[in-house]
Scaffold this active site. Structure first.
Site, PDB file in Angstrom:
ATOM      1  N   VAL A  11       0.831  -1.208   0.000  1.00  0.00           N
ATOM      2  CA  VAL A  11       0.000   0.000   0.000  1.00  0.00           C
ATOM      3  C   VAL A  11       0.867   1.260   0.000  1.00  0.00           C
ATOM      4  O   VAL A  11       0.695   2.141  -0.842  1.00  0.00           O
ATOM      5  CB  VAL A  11      -0.963  -0.015   1.214  1.00  0.00           C
ATOM      6  CG1 VAL A  11      -1.646   1.334   1.388  1.00  0.00           C
ATOM      7  CG2 VAL A  11      -2.001  -1.112   1.052  1.00  0.00           C
ATOM      8  N   GLU A 155      -3.519  -6.143  -4.990  1.00  0.00           N
ATOM      9  CA  GLU A 155      -2.183  -6.555  -5.389  1.00  0.00           C
ATOM     10  C   GLU A 155      -2.266  -7.095  -6.813  1.00  0.00           C
ATOM     11  O   GLU A 155      -3.242  -7.741  -7.175  1.00  0.00           O
ATOM     12  CB  GLU A 155      -1.661  -7.658  -4.470  1.00  0.00           C
ATOM     13  CG  GLU A 155      -1.279  -7.143  -3.111  1.00  0.00           C
ATOM     14  CD  GLU A 155      -0.771  -8.235  -2.197  1.00  0.00           C
ATOM     15  OE1 GLU A 155      -0.325  -9.281  -2.690  1.00  0.00           O
ATOM     16  OE2 GLU A 155      -0.834  -8.032  -0.975  1.00  0.00           O
ATOM     17  N   CYS A 260      -5.056  -9.642   2.994  1.00  0.00           N
ATOM     18  CA  CYS A 260      -6.130  -8.687   3.296  1.00  0.00           C
ATOM     19  C   CYS A 260      -7.417  -9.367   3.747  1.00  0.00           C
ATOM     20  O   CYS A 260      -7.837  -9.177   4.892  1.00  0.00           O
ATOM     21  CB  CYS A 260      -6.386  -7.814   2.085  1.00  0.00           C
ATOM     22  SG  CYS A 260      -4.912  -6.953   1.561  1.00  0.00           S
TER      23      CYS A 260
HETATM   24  C1  UGA Z   1      -8.283  -7.017  -1.638  1.00  0.00           C
HETATM   25  C2  UGA Z   1      -9.398  -6.074  -2.154  1.00  0.00           C
HETATM   26  O1  UGA Z   1      -9.899  -6.556  -3.397  1.00  0.00           O
HETATM   27  C3  UGA Z   1      -8.856  -4.658  -2.329  1.00  0.00           C
HETATM   28  O2  UGA Z   1      -9.908  -3.789  -2.700  1.00  0.00           O
HETATM   29  C4  UGA Z   1      -8.242  -4.193  -1.008  1.00  0.00           C
HETATM   30  O3  UGA Z   1      -7.671  -2.901  -1.124  1.00  0.00           O
HETATM   31  C5  UGA Z   1      -7.153  -5.171  -0.588  1.00  0.00           C
HETATM   32  O4  UGA Z   1      -7.729  -6.485  -0.446  1.00  0.00           O
HETATM   33  C6  UGA Z   1      -6.593  -4.702   0.727  1.00  0.00           C
HETATM   34  O5  UGA Z   1      -7.319  -4.665   1.713  1.00  0.00           O
HETATM   35  O6  UGA Z   1      -5.427  -4.257   0.763  1.00  0.00           O
HETATM   36  P1  UGA Z   1      -6.249  -8.347  -2.754  1.00  0.00           P
HETATM   37  O7  UGA Z   1      -6.168  -9.070  -1.453  1.00  0.00           O
HETATM   38  O8  UGA Z   1      -5.020  -7.771  -3.340  1.00  0.00           O
HETATM   39  O9  UGA Z   1      -7.295  -7.121  -2.645  1.00  0.00           O
HETATM   40  O10 UGA Z   1      -6.814  -9.368  -3.827  1.00  0.00           O
HETATM   41  P2  UGA Z   1      -8.218  -9.696  -4.519  1.00  0.00           P
HETATM   42  O11 UGA Z   1      -8.072  -9.490  -5.962  1.00  0.00           O
HETATM   43  O12 UGA Z   1      -9.324  -9.020  -3.866  1.00  0.00           O
HETATM   44  O13 UGA Z   1      -8.310 -11.275  -4.235  1.00  0.00           O
HETATM   45  C7  UGA Z   1      -8.365 -11.803  -2.910  1.00  0.00           C
HETATM   46  C8  UGA Z   1      -8.561 -13.283  -2.936  1.00  0.00           C
HETATM   47  O14 UGA Z   1      -9.876 -13.622  -3.368  1.00  0.00           O
HETATM   48  C9  UGA Z   1      -7.619 -14.059  -3.861  1.00  0.00           C
HETATM   49  O15 UGA Z   1      -7.156 -15.217  -3.213  1.00  0.00           O
HETATM   50  C10 UGA Z   1      -8.486 -14.428  -5.051  1.00  0.00           C
HETATM   51  O16 UGA Z   1      -8.064 -15.595  -5.715  1.00  0.00           O
HETATM   52  C11 UGA Z   1      -9.827 -14.627  -4.370  1.00  0.00           C
HETATM   53  N1  UGA Z   1     -10.978 -14.438  -5.296  1.00  0.00           N
HETATM   54  C12 UGA Z   1     -11.248 -13.217  -5.813  1.00  0.00           C
HETATM   55  C13 UGA Z   1     -11.804 -15.522  -5.591  1.00  0.00           C
HETATM   56  O17 UGA Z   1     -11.581 -16.645  -5.116  1.00  0.00           O
HETATM   57  N2  UGA Z   1     -12.889 -15.315  -6.416  1.00  0.00           N
HETATM   58  C14 UGA Z   1     -13.174 -14.105  -6.940  1.00  0.00           C
HETATM   59  O18 UGA Z   1     -14.175 -13.997  -7.674  1.00  0.00           O
HETATM   60  C15 UGA Z   1     -12.335 -13.027  -6.643  1.00  0.00           C
END
Ligand code: UGA
Length: 429
Positions: A11, A155, A260
């Site tokens: 961040v 990320e 996160c």
């Molecule tokens: C998440 C949020 O999306 C951001 O908005 C936030 O700023 C961030 O946390 C944070 O608090 O710093 P991030 O953890 O980088 O972002 O990743 P995501 O893209 O949200 O994915 C999180 C997890 O959910 C991953 O393991 C991904 O594979 C999983 N996921 C995501 C699913 O299993 N299905 C989906 O449809 C979407």
């Protein structure tokens, strides 16, 4: 404007670099000497597409600099963004000691008005605590404001998200703080939502928890689909066409990971309990997520029968594509379970390999997907990297001991895989 960013994690570093890119003069501070010395050499310590290029550009134009010493940065800056870590403690609550330390340092070193902005993910009421801490440690009576400005970047697409946010949330308690933060973000030309500090703090926890809820919801639906022969991809598409629901974050898989969602869910549960509310829904979200990882292990067991002595190739280790981050990656629990049953693990992930080595033991790390497939009884897809989507399946089939693919991310079309002669199982279809 002259800004300081304290903490150069995902961040902090992205924020600092991007704020410089939109025209501000930014000093990024970290007490990790190794990190600062890398950054001073224009090297980004994390894998984040596009970040290094903008960093170099802004260092060259002297809008961006790095420092190990917080004092100077505080003196030189009008706005100070706190972006330090808030890691989880044993009981699920957030460890706020880094925030407290920075607040004390700011108080001791400020000699004129400062706006202190919390960007780290924190439980509600942290802003109040930061204000008290600063007041307590001030040497003389200097005015200051505290604000909350939660971060929503992901990320892997952190740079894009920072420049193209759906919204910027600023939680303030004075007009002065509001005007300053609006000025900081004006070049982004995005919607700015102004709230009180507590509401802004809750917006962050509630947003992450809601997105995690969407994922667990679709994973629960995927379990129903598997039991009756429906296709979760079609279900998600049909649900997602409803604008009130939306298609994003409805990808069924092996559950959410990363630093996160799991941590913020725990912290939101903890603060809710502390405030006297039992947030049962979030407990279920967490439970479904844990079960989903073991669901993939069970699929492998059901297919291979005895796991002991079998070789399982793993494609993808990071918690999601485009990052080298292994923190709370579902791959960790899945690989540990398979190893505890006696499986031999060969894994491939071009970016997360080094970080995985620090966490996973007795894994044979391969230098390409084909090496992981060679002689394997089964391949498991755990991260939907583009590279995995583009693999030469004919070549994979020839290399494997048995053409079995268990896909935890629904990367391939089941019919096509069947036609190619694979025994292919995915999630919810
Ligand atoms: C998440 C949020 O999306 C951001 O908005 C936030 O700023 C961030 O946390 C944070 O608090 O710093 P991030 O953890 O980088 O972002 O990743 P995501 O893209 O949200 O994915 C999180 C997890 O959910 C991953 O393991 C991904 O594979 C999983 N996921 C995501 C699913 O299993 N299905 C989906 O449809 C979407």
């Amino acid at each position: 404007m002259r800004l300081a960013v304290i903490g150069t994690g995902y961040v902090g570093l992205t924020t600092g670099v991007c704020l410089a890119e939109i025209g501000h003069t930014v000093i990024c501070v970290d007490n990790d000497k190794k990190k600062i010395s890398l950054l001073k050499k224009n090297k980004v310590p994390i894998y984040e597409p596009g970040l290094e290029k903008i960093l170099k550009k802004n260092v060259k134009s002297r809008r961006l600099s790095f420092a190990g010493n917080i004092k100077d940065a505080i003196k030189k800056s009008e706005v100070i963004f706190i972006c330090v870590g808030t890691p989880p403690r044993e009981d699920g609550s957030a460890d706020l000691s880094y925030i407290e330390n920075v607040a004390e340092e700011i108080a001791k070193n400020m000699d004129n008005y400062k706006l202190i902005v919390d960007k780290s993910t924190v439980p509600v009421e942290t802003g109040e605590k930061v204000e008290i801490t600063i007041k307590r440690n001030l040497k003389k009576n200097i005015s200051f404001d505290v604000a909350s400005n939660p971060e929503f970047l992901r990320e892997g697409s952190a740079v894009y998200d920072t420049f193209n946010p759906d919204r910027v949330v600023i939680g303030v308690s004075s007009k002065r703080a509001e005007d300053i933060l609006k000025k900081v973000y004006r070049p982004l030309k995005t919607q700015i939502l102004v709230t009180d500090i507590k509401s802004a703090e809750i917006i962050k926890h509630a947003s992450n928890s809601f997105l995690a809820t969407k994922i667990s919801f679709i994973n629960a639906v995927a379990n129903i689909c598997e039991r009756c022969g429906a296709d979760v991809e079609k279900v998600a598409e049909g649900m997602g066409l409803d604008k009130r629901i939306g298609r994003s974050f409805l990808n069924a898989g092996i559950g959410f990971g990363g630093f996160c969602f799991p941590k913020d869910l725990e912290a939101f549960l903890w603060i809710s309990k502390k405030l006297g509310y039992n947030f049962e829904l979030l407990k279920n979200v967490k439970e479904i997520n844990e079960k989903q990882k073991q669901h993939l292990v069970k699929k492998i067991e059901d297919t291979l029968w005895v796991i002991k002595g079998k070789t399982i190739g793993i494609l993808g280790l990071a918690f999601k594509p485009n990052t080298d981050d292994m923190r709370f990656a579902p791959s960790i629990d899945i690989i540990n379970s398979l190893q505890s049953e006696g499986a031999r693990i060969k894994a491939y992930d071009s970016k997360a390999k080094e970080r995985a080595k620090e966490i996973l033991e007795n894994v044979i790390y391969c230098s390409n997907p084909y090496e992981a497939a060679k002689g394997s009884d089964c391949l498991a897809i755990l991260t939907e990297w583009d590279e995995v989507k583009k693999i030469d399946l004919k070549k994979i089939k020839k290399l494997m001991k048995h053409p079995i693919i268990i896909d935890g991310r629904n990367v391939f079309d089941p019919d096509k895989m069947k036609k190619m002669g694979f025994l292919y199982k995915s999630i919810g279809r």
